[in-house]
Motif scaffolding. Structure first.
Motif, PDB file in Angstrom:
ATOM      1  N   ALA A  12      11.502   7.172   1.544  1.00  0.00           N
ATOM      2  CA  ALA A  12      10.625   7.256   2.594  1.00  0.00           C
ATOM      3  C   ALA A  12      10.562   5.826   3.552  1.00  0.00           C
ATOM      4  CB  ALA A  12       9.357   7.410   2.009  1.00  0.00           C
ATOM      5  N   THR A  13      11.134   4.651   2.942  1.00  0.00           N
ATOM      6  CA  THR A  13      10.713   3.402   3.556  1.00  0.00           C
ATOM      7  C   THR A  13      11.843   3.004   4.227  1.00  0.00           C
ATOM      8  OG1 THR A  13       9.232   2.988   1.676  1.00  0.00           O
ATOM      9  CG2 THR A  13       9.662   1.325   3.400  1.00  0.00           C
ATOM     10  N   VAL A  14      13.085   3.199   3.912  1.00  0.00           N
ATOM     11  CA  VAL A  14      14.293   2.726   4.549  1.00  0.00           C
ATOM     12  C   VAL A  14      14.287   3.269   6.019  1.00  0.00           C
ATOM     13  CG1 VAL A  14      16.934   2.658   4.445  1.00  0.00           C
ATOM     14  CG2 VAL A  14      15.658   2.227   2.522  1.00  0.00           C
ATOM     15  N   PRO A  15      14.030   4.652   6.222  1.00  0.00           N
ATOM     16  CA  PRO A  15      13.899   4.875   7.619  1.00  0.00           C
ATOM     17  C   PRO A  15      12.967   4.157   8.544  1.00  0.00           C
ATOM     18  CG  PRO A  15      14.172   6.860   6.258  1.00  0.00           C
ATOM     19  CD  PRO A  15      13.813   5.683   5.232  1.00  0.00           C
ATOM     20  N   GLN A  16      11.573   3.838   7.788  1.00  0.00           N
ATOM     21  CA  GLN A  16      10.649   3.377   8.538  1.00  0.00           C
ATOM     22  C   GLN A  16      11.223   1.962   8.976  1.00  0.00           C
ATOM     23  OE1 GLN A  16       7.242   3.475   5.896  1.00  0.00           O
ATOM     24  NE2 GLN A  16       7.240   5.759   6.205  1.00  0.00           N
ATOM     25  N   ASP A  38       0.961  -1.327   0.045  1.00  0.00           N
ATOM     26  CA  ASP A  38      -0.075   0.006   0.035  1.00  0.00           C
ATOM     27  C   ASP A  38       0.861   1.262   0.031  1.00  0.00           C
ATOM     28  OD1 ASP A  38      -3.219  -0.652   0.217  1.00  0.00           O
ATOM     29  OD2 ASP A  38      -2.060  -2.220   1.394  1.00  0.00           O
ATOM     30  N   GLY A  39       2.044   1.396   0.928  1.00  0.00           N
ATOM     31  CA  GLY A  39       2.899   2.206   0.611  1.00  0.00           C
ATOM     32  C   GLY A  39       3.447   2.697  -0.560  1.00  0.00           C
ATOM     33  N   ARG A  89      10.162   5.101  -7.547  1.00  0.00           N
ATOM     34  CA  ARG A  89      10.789   3.929  -6.796  1.00  0.00           C
ATOM     35  C   ARG A  89      11.768   4.782  -5.820  1.00  0.00           C
ATOM     36  NH1 ARG A  89      10.862  -0.114 -10.317  1.00  0.00           N
ATOM     37  NH2 ARG A  89      11.752   1.170 -11.785  1.00  0.00           N
ATOM     38  N   GLN A  90      12.529   5.767  -6.285  1.00  0.00           N
ATOM     39  CA  GLN A  90      13.545   6.501  -5.626  1.00  0.00           C
ATOM     40  C   GLN A  90      12.972   6.984  -4.337  1.00  0.00           C
ATOM     41  OE1 GLN A  90      17.146   6.390  -6.094  1.00  0.00           O
ATOM     42  NE2 GLN A  90      16.884   6.970  -3.835  1.00  0.00           N
ATOM     43  N   ARG A  91      11.685   7.587  -4.705  1.00  0.00           N
ATOM     44  CA  ARG A  91      10.943   8.300  -3.449  1.00  0.00           C
ATOM     45  C   ARG A  91      10.511   7.109  -2.388  1.00  0.00           C
ATOM     46  NH1 ARG A  91       6.827  12.866  -5.435  1.00  0.00           N
ATOM     47  NH2 ARG A  91       8.163  14.136  -6.669  1.00  0.00           N
ATOM     48  N   PHE A  92      10.130   6.162  -2.790  1.00  0.00           N
ATOM     49  CA  PHE A  92       9.755   5.017  -1.959  1.00  0.00           C
ATOM     50  C   PHE A  92      10.843   4.596  -1.291  1.00  0.00           C
ATOM     51  CE2 PHE A  92       9.110   0.670  -1.187  1.00  0.00           C
ATOM     52  CZ  PHE A  92       7.892   0.495  -0.589  1.00  0.00           C
TER      53      PHE A  92
END
Ligand code: FAQ
Length: 311
Positions: free
Chosen positions: A229-233, A127-128, A223-226
């Motif tokens: 955003a997601t690695v720190p999560q 979903d992210g 893809r880069q934006r994802f």
């Protein structure tokens, strides 16, 4: 360019919206039908991996949330088939094309959900990724698609948060639960990156779709934006992203990540993923078993419209 085409392009370039009755190039119409149909098919096939866990959700609360989420995905499919119909597409024909394997749906839904953590990982990652891809579509040049996306994105955003919350519980739980969370991330990370489509140098539709204001950003940009955003999560969850080449580049402010296995992507797209056959067979069976419902609904509608004509 004739006058109609010029008017169309001016509307697109001026960030206006093309509406169903406006003139549009046939290629624009065909591209939208292709993308919207694939998107709709993804939503309804996407009900299957998570639907698989409704009977086995670990608590009543998780079960209620999951039922609501899977139902939301069905609703998204309906808005999207509706949007495709405004372009002159026939919903039954689109479903026939899906069932015959002639139209695609997202590769991501051809992977199995082997543990409860997979349901949480789908919410967080799938979903992210869907939100990252679809928020720009709320500004798509075709009005009905853009408007459908506004509602879809609101719901996907809630889905993403519930997935992250469910994974947070597992990541902070027992050692076995942490292992489940890490295992889910290991299996869903790369397929989630593939959701954004082939790399820009191998994306035949991007240039035209961007000139027509259908796509606002390229596959690689999103893809880069994802990843950013997601690695720190993942770090916050205490989980390890399964990519030995992943590193933060101070100069660019972006994460550099490893090479995607494009062979796997194209194989899954061709129908050779772990669950392609199962997903399609389940969909076709559901469609056939639902024939009596469609017939009953059509008979009911015909009866009521006959009464209205008589009145
Ligand atoms: N899987 O030239 P491009 C969701 C195809 S919804 C399969 O880059 P384009 C919600 C592509 O269609 C997820 N095929 O194409 C949810 C094209 O095929 P064709 C779906 C893929 O269209 C969450 C060919 O490769 N989202 O997740 C994939 O410009 C949880 C060449 O590629 C959407 O559909 C793929 N991953 O860009 C539900 C969003 N990627 O027909 C349940 C709308 C590419 O030319 C649970 N779609 N292909 O042979 C889009 O934004 C675009 O269509 C892209 C592809 C970005 C997917």
């Amino acid at each position: 360019m004739d006058a109609l085409e010029q008017q169309f392009q001016d509307t697109v370039d001026g960030d206006g919206r093309i509406e169903p009755r406006d003139w549009m190039p046939e290629g624009y119409r065909a591209t939208l039908i292709r993308q919207i149909a694939q998107h709709a098919h993804s939503e309804i096939i996407g009900m299957q991996p998570e639907g698989n866990w409704i009977t086995r959700a670990p608590s009543l609360r998780r079960k209620a949330i999951l039922v609501a989420k899977v139902q939301d995905e069905a609703g998204h499919g309906l808005y999207l088939y509706g949007a495709a119909e405004t372009l002159g597409a026939d919903r039954d024909e689109l479903l026939d094309l899906l069932h015959a394997g002639k139209q695609k749906y997202s590769t991501i839904f051809n992977y199995p959900t082997v543990s409860w953590a997979d349901v949480a990982a789908i919410g967080w990652l799938v979903d992210g990724a869907a939100i990252m891809n679809q928020v720009p579509l709320t500004r798509c040049s075709y009005g009905p698609y853009a408007r459908a996306m506004i509602r879809v994105c609101k719901e996907e955003s809630f889905h993403q948060r519930q997935g992250f919350e469910a994974l947070t519980v597992l990541a902070n739980g027992s050692p076995a639960q942490r292992r489940m969370a890490q295992d889910a991330l290991n299996r869903w990370w790369w397929p989630s990156l593939m959701m954004f489509g082939p790399s820009d140098d191998n994306s035949p539709n991007s240039a035209r779709s961007m000139a027509w204001g259908i796509k606002r950003f390229s596959n690689d940009e999103l893809r880069q934006r994802f990843v950013d955003a997601t690695v720190p999560q993942a770090e916050w969850l205490g989980l390890t992203v399964p990519d030995p080449d992943l590193r933060y580049d101070e100069e660019t402010g972006h994460y550099v990540f490893g090479e995607i296995d494009w062979t796997e992507f194209f194989e899954v797209m061709k129908g050779n993923g772990p669950c392609n056959r199962q997903r399609l067979a389940t969909r076709v069976a559901a469609h056939e078993e639902g024939a009596w419902v469609r017939e009953a609904a059509a008979a009911y509608a015909a009866k009521h419209s006959a009464r209205e004509v008589a009145a």
